[in-house]
Write an enzyme that holds these catalytic residues in place. Sequence first.
Site, mmCIF file in Angstrom:
data_model
loop_
_atom_site.group_PDB
_atom_site.id
_atom_site.type_symbol
_atom_site.label_atom_id
_atom_site.label_comp_id
_atom_site.label_asym_id
_atom_site.label_seq_id
_atom_site.Cartn_x
_atom_site.Cartn_y
_atom_site.Cartn_z
ATOM 1 N N CYS B 93 28.170 39.285 35.593
ATOM 2 C CA CYS B 93 27.627 37.922 35.789
ATOM 3 C C CYS B 93 26.814 37.448 34.589
ATOM 4 O O CYS B 93 27.345 37.273 33.514
ATOM 5 C CB CYS B 93 26.764 37.867 37.043
ATOM 6 S SG CYS B 93 27.705 37.792 38.516
ATOM 7 N N HIS B 193 30.266 41.278 41.318
ATOM 8 C CA HIS B 193 28.921 41.843 41.253
ATOM 9 C C HIS B 193 28.621 42.770 42.421
ATOM 10 O O HIS B 193 29.479 43.046 43.257
ATOM 11 C CB HIS B 193 27.883 40.719 41.164
ATOM 12 C CG HIS B 193 27.861 39.857 42.383
ATOM 13 N ND1 HIS B 193 27.970 38.500 42.324
ATOM 14 C CD2 HIS B 193 27.749 40.170 43.694
ATOM 15 C CE1 HIS B 193 27.929 38.014 43.542
ATOM 16 N NE2 HIS B 193 27.790 39.004 44.394
#
Lengths: 465, 244
Positions: B93, B193
């Site tokens: 991310c 994630h």
Amino acid sequence: MGLRRLAGSIAGKVAIAALRRVGRAATTAPGRVVLGLDPDFIGSVTGDARRVRTAVTGTNGKTTTAALMESCMRASGWSVVRNSSGANMLPGIASALVERVTAAGRIDVDAVVAEVDEATVPGLVRAMAVDVFVVTNFFRDQLDRYGEMDRTVAYVRRGLENFGGSTCLNADDPLVADLAPSVKADSTVFFGIDPLVDDDEGTDVELAAGVDTQFCPRCGGRFVYTHRVYGHLGDYHCPDCGWSRPRRHVVGRELPGKGTGVALEISFARGESIEVNLAIPGIYNAYNAVAAAAGAHASGVGLDDIRVGLEGFSGAFGRMEVLDIGGRELVLALSKNPVGFDQILGAVVSDDEAAAVVLGINDGHADGRDISWLWDVDFEMLCKRPDIRVSCAGSRAEDMAVRLKYGGIPAEGLRVEGDLASSVDAALEGVVEGRRVYALLTYTALLQLRSGLQRRGLVREMWRG
Amino acid sequence: MKLVLGHLYPDLMNLYGDRGNFIALQKRCEWRGIDVDLRRVTVGDDVNFADFDIVFVGGGQDREQEIVWSDLGRHRDDLARAVEDDVVVLAVCGGYQLLGHYYLTPGGRKIAGLGILDLHTESHSSRLVGNVVCRSEYLPAPGTLVGFENHGGRTHLGPGVAPLARMVKGHGNNGRDGTEGAVYRNVFGTYLHGSLLPKNPHFADVLIARALQRHHPGAELEPLGDALEWRAHRAAAALAGVRG
Ligand SMILES: [Zn+2]
């Protein structure tokens, strides 16, 4: 009173009756019907409340704080309407109100207590003339719905900017305390806790995964904590810009406890204080009690009634709710984010009677579809109690099981099954009488399990709970 | 054998339980008798990236990300040297975006990245959120990666990187070109994630194996009993509507 409001009320009542006939809880659908017919329903009907309109928001403790506030008001002899099922967006609030509307289309109550989702705060402030607003805390929760915690805080900030009543803010939480400059009203009440034991000792801040905020929201500097209660709650100051925890008006000082609950001395701004023995455990419930005391006090409830109300409260729907099922105790605990989950796990591993834990993890919209937060929960503490049997259930049972494996909880013999009800049944069957089974559940898992138990006549109907 | 795992900015870049990736790497080394030395690096720390075998950097919120970007700049040359020396990096991310040329904020402000990966990111007010299934040629069978994405950034790859995977379900780098993540030498960037590595054990092992092979060419990893991990992998694919 408008014809529209009457029509809306009647339609809502019909919807409630219809849903109950098919055995479904009427938590949001009637409200949606009413608001469709009368968009001003919440504002016009709460205008009837004789004394006060209150609202509670924040990540953790909303339901318990709202229930405690209601309990204090009832101790004062007030009649109260509250959205007690935890459905906390506008349709849920409207559903609770329509339930109490009389044939004449009015509500006959002294006070409204609305538990409200953070993102709904601006909408509620537009819909209803709130007199007292309580903000409990901000932790990470349901991130896929709101993107980021900063955005959650921004929703509440936006709501409070347009709000003219008095605001009760948790001073120990820097993200909540920082809302104060946005609040128009000069009547801000700060509350907080002085715990008995300073938990800070030996805490490695970097390892404490549940800590969301260690940095100053004003300048980005790193906070220094002179003590920490849990998470990022405590006595903080920022060496870079000089901002520090505001002076608190309502403070709960923890006293050496008797029994399972927490004992508190709660002092108020004018030097008055009350001693309270809560029936509910945990320092997080001490926060809920002090938040409720601040909110009830700002609403005009007297100190003695606050004491009676707090002491007489034994648990809100699904928040450490204890059920007797064939001589065995089943404890339902809503567990939906790392900090709340850690608190509940702490209570479980310190309960000598705990024999089994069912972890019910769903990823429905209301739970937050992203379950990555499971990795921030300190499941490792279950290793302290190898005698407690653990099972995983719900739509994300497998993710939960992997998390336990990597937390060092033995994976052999671990029960992993999607169906929550049969996991709970199996756990109860494997437990001797007098021992306790804990079901730690995300929101939709809690609703599912509870409505299943209800159909079997094992718990009271939720809307009367 | 020993691996040094560096966790960059664990106090700032740990949104969405990225910690899970770190735990997975650590445990999967320990279960094989590989010693693990964990080092946490944060703002103001002195660091020499040549000391690490695997570097992990996760995602953060915008406010925290800016603190990190201003600190990591001073380590840029050192990190670039380590990357050319095949140090393994997993960037998720915000950490992934940070390795690119720049990040364009919603307000149109250009924040310079480290320029280690040939890519750039533009922020967008609508977020790409949901369960993801994709297929990567960098992974052994079954070659699928499962996870969850939640990002406002749209990342566009240049010719100097290859995509980590091709989308089967979800949005990936930008929601348009069907790519997810980026690979350059031993640097892996991704938008997946949180619990990415625990339920993608083959990906975790690729990272560990590449780190070992730098010092022990030909080193092979002992297989582990991953039945539970693959069960979670298949369940995640099924939830996304894909047969895993
Ligand atoms: Zn500051």
